[in-house]
Enzyme design. Structure first.
Site, PDB file in Angstrom:
ATOM      1  N   TYR A  68       0.882  -1.169  -0.103  1.00 52.25           N
ATOM      2  CA  TYR A  68      -0.086   0.068  -0.050  1.00 52.25           C
ATOM      3  C   TYR A  68       0.771   1.256  -0.134  1.00 52.25           C
ATOM      4  CZ  TYR A  68      -3.673  -3.354   1.291  1.00 52.25           C
ATOM      5  OH  TYR A  68      -4.566  -4.492   1.249  1.00 52.25           O
ATOM      6  N   HIS A  73      -4.786   5.960  -1.609  1.00 53.25           N
ATOM      7  CA  HIS A  73      -5.504   5.653  -0.351  1.00 53.25           C
ATOM      8  C   HIS A  73      -4.431   6.169   0.977  1.00 53.25           C
ATOM      9  CE1 HIS A  73      -9.128   5.153   1.672  1.00 53.25           C
ATOM     10  NE2 HIS A  73      -8.935   3.989   1.882  1.00 53.25           N
ATOM     11  N   TYR A 121      -5.567  -1.384   9.476  1.00 50.11           N
ATOM     12  CA  TYR A 121      -6.183  -0.863   8.200  1.00 50.11           C
ATOM     13  C   TYR A 121      -7.010  -0.004   8.279  1.00 50.11           C
ATOM     14  CZ  TYR A 121      -4.040  -5.140   6.045  1.00 50.11           C
ATOM     15  OH  TYR A 121      -3.034  -5.963   5.854  1.00 50.11           O
ATOM     16  N   ASN A 123     -10.075   1.072   8.006  1.00 48.46           N
ATOM     17  CA  ASN A 123     -11.529   1.100   8.504  1.00 48.46           C
ATOM     18  C   ASN A 123     -11.311   0.696   9.821  1.00 48.46           C
ATOM     19  OD1 ASN A 123     -10.836  -1.482   8.330  1.00 48.46           O
ATOM     20  ND2 ASN A 123     -12.735  -2.461   7.374  1.00 48.46           N
TER      21      ASN A 123
END
Length: 269
Positions: A68, A73, A121, A123
């Site tokens: 990532y 994001h 993560y 969320n």
């Protein structure tokens, strides 16, 4: 010790956890530098936000893992890394650390400030945020959250004093954990895929941030750091005004007309 750019960094101006008391043990808190002391409660309660409330904690959102790194994001983590690189003294890990996150002292805006990177993560970001605020005895309005925004044109900024998650799962987790919308947030626009491209949204946000415009991702991150610098050096109101002045005619917002916010092009010079 010199950094990669060759300039000499100063030593950290005080021990890692000096400005804040530790866990709620009843012990007297250590002395605090003047610029790190919390302001007295305002009329109507400490959770009431105004544009001049000092920021004590930067919360930069992203997903952990090499896969990532530098994705759209992870714009919040990219801003965090830039802040840490630009610090006038080597960043210092805080003595206390959240269960799933990284908390460091860094320098920005003429201040020493704590920077949190939740290591959950996206969320689940609210877990580390709530734990950190509780430990440091801070209120939500004393933190500034930096994150990406799919619904802002690529490279633009939006600074708000409070509001909903706007569909951002990291912000939604923080709102859920803190049970309040009353904290400032700086959104970094990553834009949406071109109409007809067929690129799924999930694939878009988790792909490396590249742009047809030369240097745009880097310029956007530097602009976000500049805006954060203004929040610390002066006030949220000053940062919002600077962002508004930097707004360019070629970038227009396509969604959401909200109060107490501002958008801009990457460069704030």
């Amino acid at each position: 010790m010199a950094n990669g750019g060759g300039r000499e960094r100063a030593k950290a101006p005080f021990p890692a956890d000096a400005p804040f008391p530790g866990p709620r043990s009843g012990e007297a808190p250590p002395a605090s530098p003047a610029h790190c002391r919390r302001p007295p409660p305002q009329e109507g309660g400490v959770n009431k936000m105004n544009a001049n409330s000092p920021i004590r904690l930067l919360v930069c959102l992203g997903n952990p893992g090499r896969q990532y790194q530098n994705t759209r994001h992870n714009a919040g983590w990219m801003a965090a890394d830039q802040i840490l690189r630009d610090s006038p003294f080597p960043p210092v890990p805080a003595t206390w650390q959240p269960d799933r996150g990284s908390l460091q002292w860094t320098g920005l805006g003429g201040h020493s400030v704590m920077l949190l990177k939740p290591a959950t993560y996206m969320n689940l970001s609210g877990e580390a945020v709530a734990q950190t605020l509780d430990h440091l005895r801070l209120t939500p309005p004393e933190m500034l959250v930096l994150c990406d925004d799919l619904d802002l044109p690529e490279g633009t900024l939006r600074l708000r004093q409070r509001g909903s998650s706007g569909g951002h799962r990291g912000l939604a987790s923080i709102l859920q954990s803190l049970q309040t919308t009353d904290f400032p947030r700086l959104r970094i626009g990553i834009g949406r895929p071109q109409p007809g491209s067929g690129i799924p949204i999930v694939e878009w946000v988790l792909a490396p941030w590249v742009s047809v415009e030369e240097n745009l991702p880097g310029d956007a991150i530097r602009a976000a750091v500049q805006a954060t610098d203004l929040c610390l050096r002066h006030s949220l109101a000053d940062a919002m005004q600077a962002i508004a002045r930097a707004r360019g005619p070629r970038r227009t917002e396509t969604k959401r007309s909200e109060s107490q916010e501002s958008t801009s092009c990457p460069s704030m010079n």
